[in-house]
Design a protein around this motif. Sequence first.
Motif, PDB file in Angstrom:
ATOM      1  N   LYS A   1      -4.937   6.929   8.369  1.00  0.00           N
ATOM      2  CA  LYS A   1      -3.584   7.442   8.535  1.00  0.00           C
ATOM      3  C   LYS A   1      -2.542   6.622   7.764  1.00  0.00           C
ATOM      4  O   LYS A   1      -1.614   7.159   7.182  1.00  0.00           O
ATOM      5  CB  LYS A   1      -3.230   7.474  10.022  1.00  0.00           C
ATOM      6  CG  LYS A   1      -1.887   8.063  10.319  1.00  0.00           C
ATOM      7  CD  LYS A   1      -1.636   8.135  11.805  1.00  0.00           C
ATOM      8  CE  LYS A   1      -0.251   8.702  12.051  1.00  0.00           C
ATOM      9  NZ  LYS A   1       0.048   8.767  13.478  1.00  0.00           N
ATOM     10  N   HIS A   2      -2.689   5.323   7.772  1.00  0.00           N
ATOM     11  CA  HIS A   2      -1.737   4.458   7.067  1.00  0.00           C
ATOM     12  C   HIS A   2      -2.349   3.891   5.788  1.00  0.00           C
ATOM     13  O   HIS A   2      -1.952   2.825   5.328  1.00  0.00           O
ATOM     14  CB  HIS A   2      -1.275   3.328   7.985  1.00  0.00           C
ATOM     15  CG  HIS A   2      -0.580   3.812   9.207  1.00  0.00           C
ATOM     16  ND1 HIS A   2       0.667   4.377   9.177  1.00  0.00           N
ATOM     17  CD2 HIS A   2      -0.987   3.871  10.506  1.00  0.00           C
ATOM     18  CE1 HIS A   2       1.011   4.748  10.396  1.00  0.00           C
ATOM     19  NE2 HIS A   2       0.023   4.440  11.230  1.00  0.00           N
TER      20      HIS A   2
ATOM     21  N   SER B   1       0.912   5.647  -0.284  1.00  0.00           N
ATOM     22  CA  SER B   1       0.110   6.863  -0.145  1.00  0.00           C
ATOM     23  C   SER B   1       0.035   7.603  -1.479  1.00  0.00           C
ATOM     24  O   SER B   1       0.930   7.487  -2.323  1.00  0.00           O
ATOM     25  CB  SER B   1       0.706   7.786   0.920  1.00  0.00           C
ATOM     26  OG  SER B   1       1.901   8.374   0.449  1.00  0.00           O
TER      27      SER B   1
ATOM     28  N   THR C   1       0.851  -1.189   0.000  1.00  0.00           N
ATOM     29  CA  THR C   1       0.000   0.000   0.000  1.00  0.00           C
ATOM     30  C   THR C   1       0.886   1.238   0.000  1.00  0.00           C
ATOM     31  O   THR C   1       1.835   1.327   0.783  1.00  0.00           O
ATOM     32  CB  THR C   1      -0.917   0.011   1.242  1.00  0.00           C
ATOM     33  OG1 THR C   1      -1.730  -1.174   1.221  1.00  0.00           O
ATOM     34  CG2 THR C   1      -1.811   1.230   1.242  1.00  0.00           C
TER      35      THR C   1
END
Length: 156
Positions: free
Chosen positions: A59-60, A25, A23
């Motif tokens: 957030k993550h 961002s 994953t």
Amino acid sequence: MQFKASTDYGIRAILYLAAQGTTCSSRDIAEDMSIPRDYLIQLAQLLRNAGIIEARPGKHGGYRLAKDPSDISVLDVMNALEEDSRQQTRERRADRKGGEMVEEVKLAYDLIGECFDAFMASLTMDSLLDCVENKGGSRAYLSNRLQEEARRLMNA
């Protein structure tokens, strides 16, 4: 050949996610791949709707591939990002009337489209990453893909 900006950015983002294998961002993808972040978020929505990526909020959170890179073709990404414009083009073309020569030209043009689609469908994100890792053999690799796809089409 030059892709539309949406296709170019979409392919960059998918290749990035395939290379990272985790994953990522939107900020990291945008910065590392030189994609405007707001535009990336719009494209990610289309790619998510097509089942190519998954979005994880929080957030993550971020984006990750929804499929194995070997199951995502360049054509999949193109279709996810360009389907509206392709449909409009098909409708305009279907509405036009023409003589025999015009119909023959349309058939030839459709053949070009079929060949293009077949080749782009044969190029997966996984195979492209393998190709760039083997920089010296990239042209040979693409040549082999063309030959394999030609054989497949002849037998179809």
